[in-house]
Design an enzyme around this catalytic site. Structure first.
Site, mmCIF file in Angstrom:
data_model
loop_
_atom_site.group_PDB
_atom_site.id
_atom_site.type_symbol
_atom_site.label_atom_id
_atom_site.label_comp_id
_atom_site.label_asym_id
_atom_site.label_seq_id
_atom_site.Cartn_x
_atom_site.Cartn_y
_atom_site.Cartn_z
ATOM 1 N N GLN A 147 0.835 -1.201 0.000
ATOM 2 C CA GLN A 147 0.000 0.000 0.000
ATOM 3 C C GLN A 147 0.866 1.246 0.000
ATOM 4 O O GLN A 147 0.882 1.986 -0.965
ATOM 5 C CB GLN A 147 -0.986 0.005 1.177
ATOM 6 C CG GLN A 147 -1.849 1.254 1.171
ATOM 7 C CD GLN A 147 -3.134 1.132 1.985
ATOM 8 O OE1 GLN A 147 -4.067 1.868 1.755
ATOM 9 N NE2 GLN A 147 -3.208 0.219 2.935
ATOM 10 N N LEU B 284 -5.894 -0.730 -0.300
ATOM 11 C CA LEU B 284 -6.349 0.656 -0.442
ATOM 12 C C LEU B 284 -7.306 0.963 0.712
ATOM 13 O O LEU B 284 -8.447 0.496 0.722
ATOM 14 C CB LEU B 284 -7.063 0.857 -1.790
ATOM 15 C CG LEU B 284 -6.213 0.673 -3.050
ATOM 16 C CD1 LEU B 284 -7.087 0.697 -4.304
ATOM 17 C CD2 LEU B 284 -5.130 1.751 -3.145
ATOM 18 N N ASP B 285 -6.794 1.720 1.690
ATOM 19 C CA ASP B 285 -7.649 2.150 2.802
ATOM 20 C C ASP B 285 -8.387 3.404 2.353
ATOM 21 O O ASP B 285 -7.792 4.287 1.733
ATOM 22 C CB ASP B 285 -6.808 2.475 4.038
ATOM 23 C CG ASP B 285 -6.050 1.249 4.555
ATOM 24 O OD1 ASP B 285 -5.072 1.448 5.301
ATOM 25 O OD2 ASP B 285 -6.423 0.112 4.214
ATOM 26 N N PHE B 286 -9.660 3.501 2.689
ATOM 27 C CA PHE B 286 -10.418 4.673 2.237
ATOM 28 C C PHE B 286 -11.359 5.155 3.332
ATOM 29 O O PHE B 286 -11.696 4.422 4.266
ATOM 30 C CB PHE B 286 -11.216 4.348 0.968
ATOM 31 C CG PHE B 286 -12.392 3.429 1.189
ATOM 32 C CD1 PHE B 286 -12.222 2.047 1.162
ATOM 33 C CD2 PHE B 286 -13.676 3.931 1.426
ATOM 34 C CE1 PHE B 286 -13.291 1.185 1.381
ATOM 35 C CE2 PHE B 286 -14.755 3.074 1.638
ATOM 36 C CZ PHE B 286 -14.565 1.705 1.615
#
Lengths: 216, 257
Positions: free
Chosen positions: B116, B142-144
């Site tokens: 990431q 993918l942190d959102f």
């Protein structure tokens, strides 16, 4: 070799994950040794080609070492010897791969091709996940009357296209009907990762190591 | 782990899709947080990995948040010890910044790498790992969080690779082009909260060829099925599988049957 003291080799050809397969072999009661050079293959009862990597890298490994194909042919001529290719290792048994240039071991009249999914809703590429396989008929790795086995863990983008259908011992459906396992005499291949497939995988690996011959 | 002499039919996953315990840790401890903060110690990674291996889970994700955030190297010794416990696939993320880092992790028995932070300055790392080890060996995390006003997802951990003008679908398309084999999405506002999954990504996974995993807030099978209905190929579950029980002991569980 005695039945209880199998000399099991795991080939280090730069295509990883020696630890996982070695762990499961130890769990099953054999002591694996990592082998690399031609001389180290002598006297093996079982040889496993683990498979995380790239066909080209694997191919170059064999090209750069004289006598590898001949030594493998010698081993395969021994009745009690068995070879197992896992995932990339199975594809390496073929002539070539779409993944990269280079020769495979040419032990199967086959080539490795990229899985093509025309419908992403149906079958994602790479195929990552657990699937049951259809067993073609009882065989050494799948000595069962059931027409299914598994589920096993798959993680791949390439599949084996084999010219000889009778060598396919298990299929799986993922956007298409693909070879999941082959057996040609004492040459075995599995597209899935038995070392990552919990009890089901352990059963298959155990059959490879010690299961009775169920010849096709 | 039970050993069967014949062919064993495993416990089915959820509708054939993976249910994946997600463990967060660092400094040889497992932690539980909420929205990626307020960490509490929950246990020894080895013990918990062993418990999940005995339960024969579909896959295990282990993320070393110390390695990810503090610019330190992955703890390869720990990875080997964890992978020794696991006869299911083990995915590792945290501090993978070079092809060499990836190779070392694979050598310790890791099946798949989660990348990431490297996307910020070195997205081609994904391509390098995919070319050397195969796409299926490298997933992109993918942190959102959803924008509080518009609801559109922000991806701060991979900025400037993502920026507001790029948009979510373009981000996913770019990551697919890099060669990633899988995308692992985590809703930062739901992580550790057990408040139910996000619906922000509903339907998006169907538009891409590679598999997608969702994690954040999943409480139970119904939540997990909802995630699958949105088009995801697998569900990550953190706090609902490893949590504090009534006597403040740690309970490890999994979906059964």
């Amino acid at each position: 070799m005695s039945e209880f003291n199998l000399d099991v080799g795991v080939l280090d050809y730069g295509c990883g994950n020696l630890e996982s397969i070695s762990d499961m072999i130890r769990y099953l009661g054999a002591e694996p040794r990592v082998v690399t050079e031609v001389a180290e293959l002598a006297n093996l009862d079982r040889l496993i080609l683990p498979g995380v990597g790239n066909f080209g890298v694997a191919s170059r490994f064999f090209e750069s070492r004289k006598g590898y194909r001949e030594r493998l042919a010698d081993l395969l001529s021994k009745q009690n010897f068995r070879l197992l290719g896992i995932c990339l290792g199975m594809q390496l048994l073929a002539e070539s791969s779409e993944e990269s240039p280079g020769r495979g071991l040419s032990l199967l009249d086959a080539r490795s091709t990229l899985m093509r999914s025309d419908d992403p809703n149906k079958a994602k590429v790479p195929h990552i996940g657990w699937k049951e396989v259809d067993v073609a008929s009882p065989s050494t790795l799948f000595p069962t009357d059931s027409d299914k086995a598994g589920p096993f863990y798959f993680s791949h983008s390439y599949i084996l296209e084999n010219s000889e259908p009778s060598e396919t011992t298990a299929f799986c459906h993922h956007g298409g009907h693909y070879v999941s396992a082959i057996q040609k005499g004492n040459i075995f291949g599995v597209q899935f990762h038995p070392e990552k497939s919990n009890s089901q995988g352990a059963a298959v690996l155990r059959n490879f190591l010690w299961g009775s011959d169920v010849t096709r | 782990m039970p050993l069967f002499s014949g062919i064993f039919f495993g416990v089915p996953m959820l509708r054939g899709k993976r249910v994946i315990p997600v463990l967060l840790g660092g400094n040889r401890k497992l932690v539980k947080g909420e929205k990626f903060s307020q960490w509490q110690y929950v246990g020894d990674p080895l013990n918990i990995a062993r418990i999940f291996s005995h339960k024969e889970v579909d896959e295990l994700v282990y993320i070393d948040i110390v390695a990810a955030q503090n610019q330190v190297n992955p703890d390869y010794v720990m990875l080997r010890k964890i992978s020794e416990q696991c006869f299911m696939p083990l995915t590792y993320g945290g501090g993978i910044r070079s092809l060499e880092d990836a190779k070392k992790a694979f050598d310790e028995g890791i099946e798949k790498i989660l990348v990431q932070g490297a996307l910020r300055k070195n997205p081609s790392l994904v391509t390098q790992i995919a070319e050397r080890f195969g796409s299926s060996s490298v997933a992109v995390g993918l942190d959102f969080y959803p924008d509080p006003v518009t609801g559109f997802p922000h991806f701060p951990t991979v900025a400037p690779y993502w920026n507001k003008t790029k948009g979510t679908e373009q981000l996913f398309a770019d990551v697919v082009s890099l060669g990633a084999g899988e995308i692992f999405l985590t809703d930062m506002t739901r992580e550790g909260t057990r408040s139910g999954p996000s619906k922000v990504m509903d339907g998006l996974p169907h538009r891409f060829q590679i598999p997608f995993v969702y994690s954040g807030g999943v409480r139970d099978r119904a939540d997990a099925e909802n995630v699958l209905d949105q088009g995801f190929d697998a569900v990550g579950v953190g706090a609902s599988f490893v949590f504090f029980g009534p006597q403040r002991g740690v309970i490890t569980s999994y979906f059964t049957g």
